[in-house]
Scaffold this motif. Structure first.
Motif, PDB file in Angstrom:
ATOM      1  N   ALA A  24      -0.342   5.882   6.145  1.00 47.99           N
ATOM      2  CA  ALA A  24      -0.034   4.492   5.777  1.00 47.99           C
ATOM      3  C   ALA A  24      -1.218   3.873   5.046  1.00 47.99           C
ATOM      4  O   ALA A  24      -1.052   3.154   4.066  1.00 47.99           O
ATOM      5  CB  ALA A  24       0.307   3.679   7.019  1.00 47.99           C
ATOM      6  N   TYR A  25      -2.426   4.177   5.519  1.00 45.01           N
ATOM      7  CA  TYR A  25      -3.601   3.561   4.898  1.00 45.01           C
ATOM      8  C   TYR A  25      -3.957   4.234   3.570  1.00 45.01           C
ATOM      9  O   TYR A  25      -4.490   3.585   2.688  1.00 45.01           O
ATOM     10  CB  TYR A  25      -4.773   3.556   5.880  1.00 45.01           C
TER      11      TYR A  25
ATOM     12  N   PHE B 274       0.018   0.660  14.733  1.00 49.30           N
ATOM     13  CA  PHE B 274      -0.252   2.089  14.966  1.00 49.30           C
ATOM     14  C   PHE B 274      -1.133   2.241  16.216  1.00 49.30           C
ATOM     15  O   PHE B 274      -0.903   3.110  17.047  1.00 49.30           O
ATOM     16  CB  PHE B 274      -0.969   2.718  13.766  1.00 49.30           C
TER      17      PHE B 274
ATOM     18  N   ASP C 148      -3.277  -3.659  15.134  1.00 47.37           N
ATOM     19  CA  ASP C 148      -2.462  -2.796  14.293  1.00 47.37           C
ATOM     20  C   ASP C 148      -1.352  -2.123  15.130  1.00 47.37           C
ATOM     21  O   ASP C 148      -1.623  -1.623  16.232  1.00 47.37           O
ATOM     22  CB  ASP C 148      -3.425  -1.734  13.739  1.00 47.37           C
TER      23      ASP C 148
ATOM     24  N   ARG D 285       7.303   5.178   9.672  1.00 47.73           N
ATOM     25  CA  ARG D 285       6.280   6.228   9.544  1.00 47.73           C
ATOM     26  C   ARG D 285       5.989   6.872  10.890  1.00 47.73           C
ATOM     27  O   ARG D 285       5.694   8.053  10.979  1.00 47.73           O
ATOM     28  CB  ARG D 285       4.969   5.611   9.047  1.00 47.73           C
TER      29      ARG D 285
ATOM     30  N   TRP E 297       2.010  -2.544   6.419  1.00 53.37           N
ATOM     31  CA  TRP E 297       1.255  -2.646   7.661  1.00 53.37           C
ATOM     32  C   TRP E 297       1.889  -3.724   8.521  1.00 53.37           C
ATOM     33  O   TRP E 297       2.449  -4.696   8.010  1.00 53.37           O
ATOM     34  CB  TRP E 297      -0.200  -3.058   7.407  1.00 53.37           C
TER      35      TRP E 297
ATOM     36  N   PRO F  10       5.935   0.801   8.275  1.00 62.11           N
ATOM     37  CA  PRO F  10       5.036   1.540   9.177  1.00 62.11           C
ATOM     38  C   PRO F  10       5.742   2.026  10.432  1.00 62.11           C
ATOM     39  O   PRO F  10       5.365   3.040  11.030  1.00 62.11           O
ATOM     40  CB  PRO F  10       3.954   0.510   9.529  1.00 62.11           C
TER      41      PRO F  10
ATOM     42  N   THR G 101      -1.271   3.088   0.508  1.00 60.23           N
ATOM     43  CA  THR G 101      -0.921   1.690   0.302  1.00 60.23           C
ATOM     44  C   THR G 101      -1.179   1.232  -1.115  1.00 60.23           C
ATOM     45  O   THR G 101      -2.050   1.727  -1.806  1.00 60.23           O
ATOM     46  CB  THR G 101      -1.669   0.745   1.245  1.00 60.23           C
TER      47      THR G 101
ATOM     48  N   LYS H 231      -0.697   6.821  10.809  1.00 55.02           N
ATOM     49  CA  LYS H 231      -1.583   5.712  10.435  1.00 55.02           C
ATOM     50  C   LYS H 231      -2.418   6.091   9.204  1.00 55.02           C
ATOM     51  O   LYS H 231      -2.541   5.302   8.258  1.00 55.02           O
ATOM     52  CB  LYS H 231      -2.515   5.376  11.615  1.00 55.02           C
TER      53      LYS H 231
END
Ligand code: ACO
Length: 416
Positions: free
Chosen positions: A16-17, A72, A70, A307, A63, A304, A20, A13
């Motif tokens: 991913a954030y 995640f 979310d 991921r 996302w 995601p 981005t 997570k």
């Protein structure tokens, strides 16, 4: 205490954030005024089919949210059962609501004698397991006296039945194909763990069961993809939920959609060892072959779901040496594809790239990977069908006729 799996999801997570794109957030809650103006490309790219509160794929950021939550966080904290409730009923359940929902799922997961006999009498194992599954779901529809009731409450109950029964069907299909006796559900286990048990004959370890549960959560819903849209189109004629899910299974089967997870493992087998990746890739590009498990209509960033699945595949590959080689090949192939196509064409691994390694580590045959996808996607298919049913209008797009305007009818003996 935070488990290793939870830690891996947290770090997926964070990545991913961090990574981005800075693309602006669309106005998620703005009211839609119909008719909507949109640019439509081939394959209905860009077309808007409905309004929904079920889920949203942010393709530029990578996302995914279900009902605002979310993916995640759901992977880390939720269960497939709870996530399915969230998708279908629009909110996280209370303890009592979840207990009641789980009790229903447990009751329905044990096939009735009539269902058991009818499904086991099918000529399973002669074609693709997705064809087996498609046929078996259709048979359940024949046996359900409520199948033709298209009121929302009745279709909701059928949705819960299908959520529970499709893993049992997948279990029967997996075992019959191997010449083994099918086994009934063990409702003391979670749906994910029991599905693995019904397929392989062995209940998975706690850690493997959690990984499978995460896989089911991550595959549960994904916007207006081909199989979801297919299910919605079928139900929009006020057909019935069984027909809709049968159609969704048919659509998911294709290698450009859910069937890619099976194709990925075949690719990894074909490559054979990490030192052959470069040659294999060069040859595939010369032949303009797509690399299975990469690319997506919506994601122009790292998927995601991939991921999360990548570190889980790594975790399992360390404990299951039989898949270690596949994982190593996959990582090398990912590096190659991203370095060549990542920047230019925004091609990254999708959900199907690492899921197969996880399933193979659990002793599941390659051909059963797409049925596992279907087990999970029943949640998204039914949720979206039910949502659309509440304000149903039959789907009826147009094809632009580009043929001749008038052709004179020629008798058969005068045709060239
Ligand atoms: N490998 C190499 N190149 C690719 C790949 C790939 N996997 N995917 C797309 N490209 C290239 C195409 O060749 C095309 O290049 P061009 O502009 O030079 O012609 C460009 O990227 C756009 O590709 P399209 O096929 O037009 O994209 P589309 O949105 O129609 O298709 C799809 C998306 C079907 C997922 C595609 O990326 C693909 O076929 N991937 C492989 C199959 C796969 O993994 N499917 C699973 C998707 S996830 C799911 O359904 C659960």
């Amino acid at each position: 205490m935070t488990t290793q799996i939870e830690k891996l999801i947290q770090s997926a997570k964070e990545k991913a954030y961090e990574e981005t794109d800075s693309a602006a957030e669309p106005a998620l809650t703005s009211a839609v005024e119909w008719p909507v103006k949109c640019n439509v490309g081939l394959g209905l790219e860009g077309a808007v089919a409905c309004e929904t509160t079920i889920g949203y794929v942010n393709g530029s950021k990578g996302w995914l949210i279900y009902r605002g939550l979310d993916c995640f966080d759901l992977s880390e904290f939720s269960s497939f059962e709870e996530t399915s409730y969230l998708l279908i009923f629009g909110k996280l359940p209370s303890s009592k609501e979840l207990a009641d929902f789980n009790a229903k799922l447990a009751e329905y997961r044990i096939l009735t004698d009539e269902e058991w006999k009818a499904v086991n009498a099918l000529p399973l194992g002669k074609g693709h397991p997705m064809s087996d599954l498609r046929t078996a779901v259709s048979v359940l529809g024949l046996l359900d006296p409520t199948a033709e009731d298209t009121r929302v409450e009745a279709e909701t109950e059928v949705s819960i039945k299908l959520l529970a029964k499709v893993p049992a069907l997948a279990g029967i299909i997996a075992r019959v194909r191997k010449g083994q006796e099918p086994i009934q559900a063990d409702t003391s286990l979670s749906l994910a763990a029991d599905m693995v048990r019904m397929m392989t004959g062995n209940a998975p370890s706690e850690e493997d069961a959690k990984v499978m549960d995460v896989c089911l959560i991550l595959h549960a819903d994904h916007g207006m993809n081909a199989s979801t849209f297919t299910s919605m189109v079928v139900n929009s004629s006020m057909s019935d939920m069984y027909s809709s899910i049968v159609a969704g299974i048919g659509s998911l089967k294709g290698p450009l959609h859910g069937g890619a997870n099976e194709a990925v493992l075949k690719t990894l087998e074909e490559i054979g060892s990490p030192d052959r990746v470069d040659d294999w890739y060069a040859n595939a590009r010369t032949k303009k072959k797509k690399v299975m498990g990469f690319g997506h209509r919506v994601y122009k960033a790292y998927d995601p779901r991939a991921r999360v699945l990548q570190p889980l595949a790594e975790l399992l590959s360390k404990r299951h040496p039989e898949v270690e080689k596949y994982y190593e090949i996959a990582v090398k192939l990912e590096g190659k594809v991203i370095s060549e196509l990542g920047k230019e064409k925004k091609i990254f691994p999708n959900v199907d790239f690492y899921s197969g390694i996880v399933y193979a580590a659990m002793g599941i045959e390659t051909e059963m990977f797409t049925p596992i996808f279907a087990v999970s996607r029943v949640a998204g298919w039914t949720a979206r069908v039910l949502e659309y049913l509440k304000n149903n209008r039959i789907f009826r797009p147009r094809g632009i006729y580009v043929g001749p305007a008038y052709v004179e009818y020629a008798p058969i003996d005068k045709r060239g």
